[in-house]
Design a protein around this motif. Structure first.
Motif, PDB file in Angstrom:
ATOM      1  N   LEU A   1     -86.438  19.297 -52.046  1.00  0.00           N
ATOM      2  CA  LEU A   1     -86.213  19.295 -53.485  1.00  0.00           C
ATOM      3  C   LEU A   1     -87.461  18.838 -54.238  1.00  0.00           C
ATOM      4  CD1 LEU A   1     -84.296  19.498 -55.931  1.00  0.00           C
ATOM      5  CD2 LEU A   1     -83.893  17.065 -55.629  1.00  0.00           C
ATOM      6  N   LEU A   2     -88.012  17.736 -53.804  1.00  0.00           N
ATOM      7  CA  LEU A   2     -89.219  17.227 -54.464  1.00  0.00           C
ATOM      8  C   LEU A   2     -90.366  18.204 -54.307  1.00  0.00           C
ATOM      9  CD1 LEU A   2     -89.446  13.413 -53.770  1.00  0.00           C
ATOM     10  CD2 LEU A   2     -88.897  14.620 -55.873  1.00  0.00           C
TER      11      LEU A   2
ATOM     12  N   TYR B   1     -85.123  13.358 -61.254  1.00  0.00           N
ATOM     13  CA  TYR B   1     -84.083  13.721 -60.306  1.00  0.00           C
ATOM     14  C   TYR B   1     -82.887  12.818 -60.544  1.00  0.00           C
ATOM     15  CZ  TYR B   1     -85.169   9.443 -57.810  1.00  0.00           C
ATOM     16  OH  TYR B   1     -85.354   8.125 -57.490  1.00  0.00           O
ATOM     17  N   SER B   2     -81.728  13.268 -60.128  1.00  0.00           N
ATOM     18  CA  SER B   2     -80.518  12.472 -60.276  1.00  0.00           C
ATOM     19  C   SER B   2     -80.282  11.647 -59.028  1.00  0.00           C
ATOM     20  CB  SER B   2     -79.313  13.377 -60.527  1.00  0.00           C
ATOM     21  OG  SER B   2     -78.130  12.644 -60.298  1.00  0.00           O
TER      22      SER B   2
ATOM     23  N   LEU C   1     -81.461  19.874 -60.690  1.00  0.00           N
ATOM     24  CA  LEU C   1     -82.037  19.486 -59.415  1.00  0.00           C
ATOM     25  C   LEU C   1     -81.298  18.497 -58.552  1.00  0.00           C
ATOM     26  CD1 LEU C   1     -84.632  16.916 -59.921  1.00  0.00           C
ATOM     27  CD2 LEU C   1     -83.850  18.145 -61.854  1.00  0.00           C
ATOM     28  N   PHE C   2     -82.024  17.778 -57.681  1.00  0.00           N
ATOM     29  CA  PHE C   2     -81.370  16.746 -56.878  1.00  0.00           C
ATOM     30  C   PHE C   2     -82.136  16.045 -55.755  1.00  0.00           C
ATOM     31  CE2 PHE C   2     -81.022  19.893 -53.760  1.00  0.00           C
ATOM     32  CZ  PHE C   2     -80.439  19.389 -52.647  1.00  0.00           C
ATOM     33  N   PHE C   3     -81.516  14.974 -55.086  1.00  0.00           N
ATOM     34  CA  PHE C   3     -82.117  14.259 -53.926  1.00  0.00           C
ATOM     35  C   PHE C   3     -81.752  12.833 -53.509  1.00  0.00           C
ATOM     36  CE2 PHE C   3     -86.668  13.615 -55.485  1.00  0.00           C
ATOM     37  CZ  PHE C   3     -86.886  12.358 -55.037  1.00  0.00           C
TER      38      PHE C   3
ATOM     39  N   ASN D   1     -79.509  17.850 -61.093  1.00  0.00           N
ATOM     40  CA  ASN D   1     -80.085  17.502 -59.789  1.00  0.00           C
ATOM     41  C   ASN D   1     -81.563  17.168 -59.862  1.00  0.00           C
ATOM     42  OD1 ASN D   1     -80.954  20.350 -59.580  1.00  0.00           O
ATOM     43  ND2 ASN D   1     -78.798  20.699 -59.129  1.00  0.00           N
ATOM     44  N   ALA D   2     -82.431  18.119 -60.209  1.00  0.00           N
ATOM     45  CA  ALA D   2     -83.842  17.755 -60.362  1.00  0.00           C
ATOM     46  C   ALA D   2     -84.559  18.769 -61.234  1.00  0.00           C
ATOM     47  CB  ALA D   2     -84.546  17.654 -59.012  1.00  0.00           C
TER      48      ALA D   2
ATOM     49  N   GLU E   1     -90.024  20.928 -56.838  1.00  0.00           N
ATOM     50  CA  GLU E   1     -90.380  20.535 -58.205  1.00  0.00           C
ATOM     51  C   GLU E   1     -91.890  20.279 -58.332  1.00  0.00           C
ATOM     52  OE1 GLU E   1     -88.389  21.071 -60.445  1.00  0.00           O
ATOM     53  OE2 GLU E   1     -86.550  21.226 -59.279  1.00  0.00           O
TER      54      GLU E   1
ATOM     55  N   SER F   1     -88.010   5.262 -60.499  1.00  0.00           N
ATOM     56  CA  SER F   1     -87.684   5.940 -59.242  1.00  0.00           C
ATOM     57  C   SER F   1     -87.662   4.922 -58.112  1.00  0.00           C
ATOM     58  CB  SER F   1     -88.718   7.020 -58.956  1.00  0.00           C
ATOM     59  OG  SER F   1     -89.997   6.434 -58.838  1.00  0.00           O
TER      60      SER F   1
END
Ligand SMILES: [Zn+2]
Length: 301
Positions: free
Chosen positions: A117-118, A98-99, A13-15, A84-85, A121, A54
């Motif tokens: 992205l969020l 997430y990264s 994933l990611f963000f 990523n996420a 997920e 976070s």
């Protein structure tokens, strides 16, 4: 520092966010790869996964995303050493990881990429995908992508902003993830559902818990449900068996955690067909009753 068992596999994933100061990290003990729903294909991580607190931005974005559907977040979000996420489960706790590194390096503070992205997920948790055996697969990825487009639209982003992240995915799909073109399409449909397809200024974010917005009809964050069986949290495998049986019969069922829905008795996993109207729910009920005679219709929020 909490120290639990070891191994994790596949995540993705990611963000864009900032880490909120020096925080203790914890080693995560995640359920097997079967229950991990990731963002991108072909990324497998082996070894220990550590979580970090976070950022405030991440937590605020989660609250914004949940406000678009009038639901209360029942999961925690952490930064972690993942590609990523991903939406994951640790014990009974639902997590989004997430990264921070990936997002800082890639998304360059692109708020809409982070929201998308969020949103993707979060959709995995809200739609019960992380409760199902099997992890990521193309249909659930597209449901999550559609919700990502929906939340960006609801919160005021344009279609290009909703799709920014997805344009950076590999062109070809995999066993777990659909091709990029399908994902772009799903995002566009979700964005259209949120905005009516208008290219004008999108509506302001909705914050009232009293008037949740309608969610995309194929996404489970909906209003009307045909309930085709409910099982205690301890009977995940029975819930999955019912789910698989009804899917084989061609029904568009999903698993929801009733804790997410104010009108449901808490503590259950329900196999449901989601509908965006009462009328459609009762049409679906007729089909479901052929397989589950005591199925019934219930309003979710
Ligand atoms: Zn996913």
């Amino acid at each position: 520092m909490m120290r639990i068992a070891t191994r994790l596999v596949a995540v993705t994933l990611f963000f864009p966010l900032f880490a909120a100061g020096a925080q203790a990290q914890a080693l995560l003990n995640l359920q097997g790869r079967d229950h991990i729903c990731s963002f991108a294909p072909d990324e497998v991580l082996e070894g220990d996964i550590y979580s970090f607190a976070s950022s405030k931005q991440a937590n605020d974005m989660v609250a914004d995303i949940m406000s678009t559907v009038g639901l209360v977040p029942r999961f925690e979000i952490f930064a972690a050493n993942v590609p990523n996420a991903a939406a994951v489960i640790e014990g009974q706790q639902r997590l989004i990881v997430y990264s921070e590194s990936w997002i800082q390096n890639t998304a360059d503070n692109n708020r809409w990429a982070a929201i998308a992205l969020l949103g993707h997920e979060i959709a995995h948790h809200l739609n019960g995908h992380t409760l199902e055996a099997g992890g990521s697969r193309p249909p659930t990825e597209l449901e999550a992508d559609r919700f990502a487009g929906f939340v960006v639209g609801k919160l005021g982003g344009n279609l290009q902003e909703a799709q920014w992240l997805f344009n950076r995915l590999p062109r070809h799909g995999s066993e777990t993830h659909p091709p990029r073109s399908a994902r772009l399409e799903a995002v566009a449909v979700g964005w259209r559902d949120a905005t009516g397809g208008s290219m004008n200024t999108p509506p302001a974010p909705e914050t009232s818990q009293d008037s949740p917005s309608p969610a995309p009809s194929d996404t489970l964050v909906g209003d009307w449900f045909v309930v085709a069986g409910s099982f205690p949290h301890s009977s995940t495998s029975e819930a999955n068996a019912r789910l698989a049986q009804l899917r084989q019969s061609g029904l568009n069922v999903n698993l929801v955690d009733t804790d997410d829905y104010a009108q449901f008795t808490n503590g259950l996993l329900s196999v449901v067909v989601a509908s965006d109207s009462r009328r459609r729910a009762f049409e679906e009920l007729e089909k479901v009753k052929r397989h589950v005679p005591d199925a019934y219709v219930k309003k979710g929020n």
